[in-house]
Write a protein that holds these residues in place. Structure first.
Motif, PDB file in Angstrom:
ATOM      1  N   LYS A 230       7.258  -8.950  11.789  1.00 23.26           N
ATOM      2  CA  LYS A 230       6.104  -8.330  10.753  1.00 23.26           C
ATOM      3  C   LYS A 230       6.022  -9.821   9.939  1.00 23.26           C
ATOM      4  O   LYS A 230       6.493 -10.715   9.975  1.00 23.26           O
ATOM      5  N   GLU A 231       4.740  -9.533   9.125  1.00 27.83           N
ATOM      6  CA  GLU A 231       4.353 -10.413   8.086  1.00 27.83           C
ATOM      7  C   GLU A 231       4.068 -11.609   8.777  1.00 27.83           C
ATOM      8  O   GLU A 231       4.527 -12.637   8.274  1.00 27.83           O
ATOM      9  N   VAL A 232       3.161 -11.561   9.842  1.00 24.17           N
ATOM     10  CA  VAL A 232       2.996 -12.749  10.598  1.00 24.17           C
ATOM     11  C   VAL A 232       1.660 -13.470  10.035  1.00 24.17           C
ATOM     12  O   VAL A 232       0.669 -12.931   9.787  1.00 24.17           O
ATOM     13  N   GLN A 233       2.077 -14.703   9.686  1.00 23.11           N
ATOM     14  CA  GLN A 233       1.151 -15.610   9.200  1.00 23.11           C
ATOM     15  C   GLN A 233       0.066 -16.580  10.078  1.00 23.11           C
ATOM     16  O   GLN A 233       0.710 -16.977  11.014  1.00 23.11           O
ATOM     17  N   ILE A 234      -1.010 -16.314  10.027  1.00 23.52           N
ATOM     18  CA  ILE A 234      -2.169 -16.896  10.926  1.00 23.52           C
ATOM     19  C   ILE A 234      -3.033 -17.830   9.945  1.00 23.52           C
ATOM     20  O   ILE A 234      -3.818 -17.054   9.349  1.00 23.52           O
ATOM     21  N   GLY A 235      -2.889 -19.173  10.011  1.00 20.20           N
ATOM     22  CA  GLY A 235      -3.742 -19.729   9.152  1.00 20.20           C
ATOM     23  C   GLY A 235      -3.147 -19.596   7.710  1.00 20.20           C
ATOM     24  O   GLY A 235      -2.132 -19.430   7.323  1.00 20.20           O
ATOM     25  N   GLY A 236      -4.154 -18.953   6.832  1.00 25.31           N
ATOM     26  CA  GLY A 236      -4.107 -18.770   5.373  1.00 25.31           C
ATOM     27  C   GLY A 236      -3.766 -16.956   5.296  1.00 25.31           C
ATOM     28  O   GLY A 236      -3.881 -16.617   4.129  1.00 25.31           O
ATOM     29  N   ILE A 237      -3.612 -16.259   6.187  1.00 21.72           N
ATOM     30  CA  ILE A 237      -3.754 -14.686   6.039  1.00 21.72           C
ATOM     31  C   ILE A 237      -2.373 -14.407   6.591  1.00 21.72           C
ATOM     32  O   ILE A 237      -1.776 -14.863   7.513  1.00 21.72           O
ATOM     33  N   LYS A 238      -1.729 -13.071   6.137  1.00 24.66           N
ATOM     34  CA  LYS A 238      -0.523 -12.424   6.469  1.00 24.66           C
ATOM     35  C   LYS A 238      -0.877 -11.353   6.937  1.00 24.66           C
ATOM     36  O   LYS A 238      -1.298 -10.333   6.375  1.00 24.66           O
ATOM     37  N   ILE A 239      -0.616 -10.910   8.148  1.00 24.00           N
ATOM     38  CA  ILE A 239      -0.983  -9.653   8.596  1.00 24.00           C
ATOM     39  C   ILE A 239       0.278  -8.830   9.020  1.00 24.00           C
ATOM     40  O   ILE A 239       1.541  -9.482   9.361  1.00 24.00           O
ATOM     41  N   ASP A 240       0.455  -7.478   9.055  1.00 23.70           N
ATOM     42  CA  ASP A 240       1.555  -6.639   9.135  1.00 23.70           C
ATOM     43  C   ASP A 240       2.192  -6.996  10.476  1.00 23.70           C
ATOM     44  O   ASP A 240       3.230  -7.269  10.264  1.00 23.70           O
ATOM     45  N   PHE A 241       1.414  -7.009  11.562  1.00 20.51           N
ATOM     46  CA  PHE A 241       2.050  -7.406  12.798  1.00 20.51           C
ATOM     47  C   PHE A 241       1.090  -7.603  13.727  1.00 20.51           C
ATOM     48  O   PHE A 241       0.076  -7.261  13.497  1.00 20.51           O
ATOM     49  N   ILE A 242       1.157  -8.165  14.778  1.00 21.91           N
ATOM     50  CA  ILE A 242       0.332  -8.647  15.819  1.00 21.91           C
ATOM     51  C   ILE A 242       0.753  -8.279  17.362  1.00 21.91           C
ATOM     52  O   ILE A 242       2.264  -8.301  17.175  1.00 21.91           O
ATOM     53  N   ARG A 243       0.063  -8.053  18.168  1.00 19.03           N
ATOM     54  CA  ARG A 243       0.528  -8.009  19.830  1.00 19.03           C
ATOM     55  C   ARG A 243      -0.584  -8.885  20.465  1.00 19.03           C
ATOM     56  O   ARG A 243      -1.800  -9.061  19.988  1.00 19.03           O
TER      57      ARG A 243
ATOM     58  N   VAL B  32      -4.619  -7.130  15.789  1.00 12.27           N
ATOM     59  CA  VAL B  32      -4.230  -7.219  14.411  1.00 12.27           C
ATOM     60  C   VAL B  32      -3.741  -5.794  13.792  1.00 12.27           C
ATOM     61  O   VAL B  32      -4.457  -5.031  14.040  1.00 12.27           O
ATOM     62  N   HIS B  33      -2.574  -5.509  13.517  1.00  7.43           N
ATOM     63  CA  HIS B  33      -2.136  -4.230  13.194  1.00  7.43           C
ATOM     64  C   HIS B  33      -1.475  -4.076  11.697  1.00  7.43           C
ATOM     65  O   HIS B  33      -1.101  -5.132  11.216  1.00  7.43           O
ATOM     66  N   GLU B  34      -2.148  -3.186  11.155  1.00  5.46           N
ATOM     67  CA  GLU B  34      -1.883  -2.964   9.592  1.00  5.46           C
ATOM     68  C   GLU B  34      -1.517  -1.554   9.563  1.00  5.46           C
ATOM     69  O   GLU B  34      -2.155  -0.644  10.217  1.00  5.46           O
ATOM     70  N   VAL B  35      -0.449  -1.323   8.702  1.00 11.32           N
ATOM     71  CA  VAL B  35       0.101  -0.181   8.462  1.00 11.32           C
ATOM     72  C   VAL B  35      -0.292   0.269   7.077  1.00 11.32           C
ATOM     73  O   VAL B  35      -0.070  -0.193   6.190  1.00 11.32           O
ATOM     74  N   LYS B  36      -0.621   1.478   7.074  1.00 12.88           N
ATOM     75  CA  LYS B  36      -1.199   2.146   5.880  1.00 12.88           C
ATOM     76  C   LYS B  36      -0.674   3.657   5.718  1.00 12.88           C
ATOM     77  O   LYS B  36      -0.349   4.295   6.422  1.00 12.88           O
ATOM     78  N   LEU B  37      -0.451   3.889   4.285  1.00 15.51           N
ATOM     79  CA  LEU B  37       0.344   4.883   3.942  1.00 15.51           C
ATOM     80  C   LEU B  37      -0.509   6.463   4.470  1.00 15.51           C
ATOM     81  O   LEU B  37      -0.087   7.393   4.841  1.00 15.51           O
ATOM     82  N   GLY B  38      -1.874   6.093   4.213  1.00 13.70           N
ATOM     83  CA  GLY B  38      -2.839   7.460   4.514  1.00 13.70           C
ATOM     84  C   GLY B  38      -4.139   6.933   4.511  1.00 13.70           C
ATOM     85  O   GLY B  38      -4.397   5.755   4.232  1.00 13.70           O
ATOM     86  N   LYS B  39      -5.126   8.073   4.888  1.00 14.75           N
ATOM     87  CA  LYS B  39      -6.656   7.587   5.086  1.00 14.75           C
ATOM     88  C   LYS B  39      -7.298   7.713   3.768  1.00 14.75           C
ATOM     89  O   LYS B  39      -8.606   7.563   4.052  1.00 14.75           O
ATOM     90  N   SER B  40      -7.090   8.204   2.778  1.00 13.41           N
ATOM     91  CA  SER B  40      -7.808   8.294   1.472  1.00 13.41           C
ATOM     92  C   SER B  40      -8.543   7.168   1.266  1.00 13.41           C
ATOM     93  O   SER B  40      -9.557   7.032   0.740  1.00 13.41           O
ATOM     94  N   MET B  41      -7.927   5.835   1.534  1.00  8.10           N
ATOM     95  CA  MET B  41      -8.674   4.709   1.443  1.00  8.10           C
ATOM     96  C   MET B  41      -9.077   4.020   2.539  1.00  8.10           C
ATOM     97  O   MET B  41      -9.168   2.764   2.866  1.00  8.10           O
ATOM     98  N   GLU B  42      -9.666   4.701   3.701  1.00  7.61           N
ATOM     99  CA  GLU B  42      -9.844   4.151   4.766  1.00  7.61           C
ATOM    100  C   GLU B  42     -10.760   3.074   4.869  1.00  7.61           C
ATOM    101  O   GLU B  42     -10.610   2.203   5.637  1.00  7.61           O
ATOM    102  N   ARG B  43     -11.915   3.302   4.279  1.00  9.84           N
ATOM    103  CA  ARG B  43     -12.834   2.097   4.110  1.00  9.84           C
ATOM    104  C   ARG B  43     -12.254   0.935   3.699  1.00  9.84           C
ATOM    105  O   ARG B  43     -12.623  -0.262   4.054  1.00  9.84           O
ATOM    106  N   ALA B  44     -11.301   0.970   2.806  1.00  8.62           N
ATOM    107  CA  ALA B  44     -10.707  -0.298   2.192  1.00  8.62           C
ATOM    108  C   ALA B  44      -9.909  -0.980   3.518  1.00  8.62           C
ATOM    109  O   ALA B  44      -9.889  -2.045   3.532  1.00  8.62           O
ATOM    110  N   HIS B  45      -9.162  -0.131   3.995  1.00  8.48           N
ATOM    111  CA  HIS B  45      -8.244  -0.534   5.277  1.00  8.48           C
ATOM    112  C   HIS B  45      -9.240  -1.061   6.419  1.00  8.48           C
ATOM    113  O   HIS B  45      -8.821  -2.095   6.781  1.00  8.48           O
ATOM    114  N   GLU B  46     -10.252  -0.415   6.602  1.00  6.72           N
ATOM    115  CA  GLU B  46     -11.059  -1.057   7.514  1.00  6.72           C
ATOM    116  C   GLU B  46     -11.836  -2.460   7.302  1.00  6.72           C
ATOM    117  O   GLU B  46     -11.760  -2.993   8.126  1.00  6.72           O
ATOM    118  N   MET B  47     -12.021  -2.494   6.221  1.00  7.46           N
ATOM    119  CA  MET B  47     -12.815  -3.678   5.605  1.00  7.46           C
ATOM    120  C   MET B  47     -11.538  -4.870   5.740  1.00  7.46           C
ATOM    121  O   MET B  47     -11.859  -5.795   6.251  1.00  7.46           O
TER     122      MET B  47
END
Length: 172
Positions: A61-74, A81-96
């Motif tokens: 978890k919390e994989v650092q690539i360059g200057g960004i931190k990603i939840d996890f990668i495969r 790039v994998h991002e874990v989110k609580l719910g879809k109510s802010m799906e546009r923000a998650h997608e961006m």
């Protein structure tokens, strides 16, 4: 329009959270980018962290690539790039946010796609950059504009405000 000439990679760097907050609430983005962080005391943020830790316990978890931190990668032919989110109510923000990570990695010469995970819903969504570079670049410029404001933008009240860590700064 490619931002490479306008913003060299080291100057382009903004956090994925900032892209996310732009689409949730520019006021929240301004506070966060000016060092006013309220998330550590928010129960919804704690729940999200708990789900992230428990559901994906075997992932690095919390994989650092360059200057960004990603939840996890495969890793594979294409980095996922994998991002874990609580719910879809802010799906546009998650997608961006996911698109920003893919865009950033592409600028580093890394081919990537993203997967958004919604563990409470047991759903995932794949995100690819395919032709959306301009959209990401516009978001980057808007984040930079909001961050440069001398004061936070006027908040716009919505139903998402009640669960926001910054609620008291805007509405109390």
């Amino acid at each position: 329009m490619d931002l490479t000439a306008e913003y060299p990679l080291n100057e382009l760097l903004i956090g994925g959270t900032e892209i996310n907050y732009l689409f949730i609430c520019p006021t929240k983005l301004w506070y966060f980018s000016h060092g006013i962080t309220m998330e550590q005391e928010n129960e919804w943020v704690d729940l999200g962290r708990f789900l992230h830790e428990r559901r994906y316990a075997s992932e690095e978890k919390e994989v650092q690539i360059g200057g960004i931190k990603i939840d996890f990668i495969r890793k594979g032919d294409t980095i996922e790039v994998h991002e874990v989110k609580l719910g879809k109510s802010m799906e546009r923000a998650h997608e961006m946010q996911a698109l920003y990570y893919i865009y950033y990695l592409k600028r580093l010469g890394i081919k990537a796609k993203a997967v958004l995970h919604y563990p409470k819903l047991n759903e995932t969504k794949e995100v690819t950059l395919d032709g959306r570079e301009e959209e990401v670049e516009e978001a980057i410029r808007e984040v930079q504009r909001v961050k440069s404001l001398p004061a936070p933008p006027e908040p716009v009240k919505s139903k998402k405000c009640k669960k926001c860590a910054y609620y008291e700064l805007c509405w109390v």
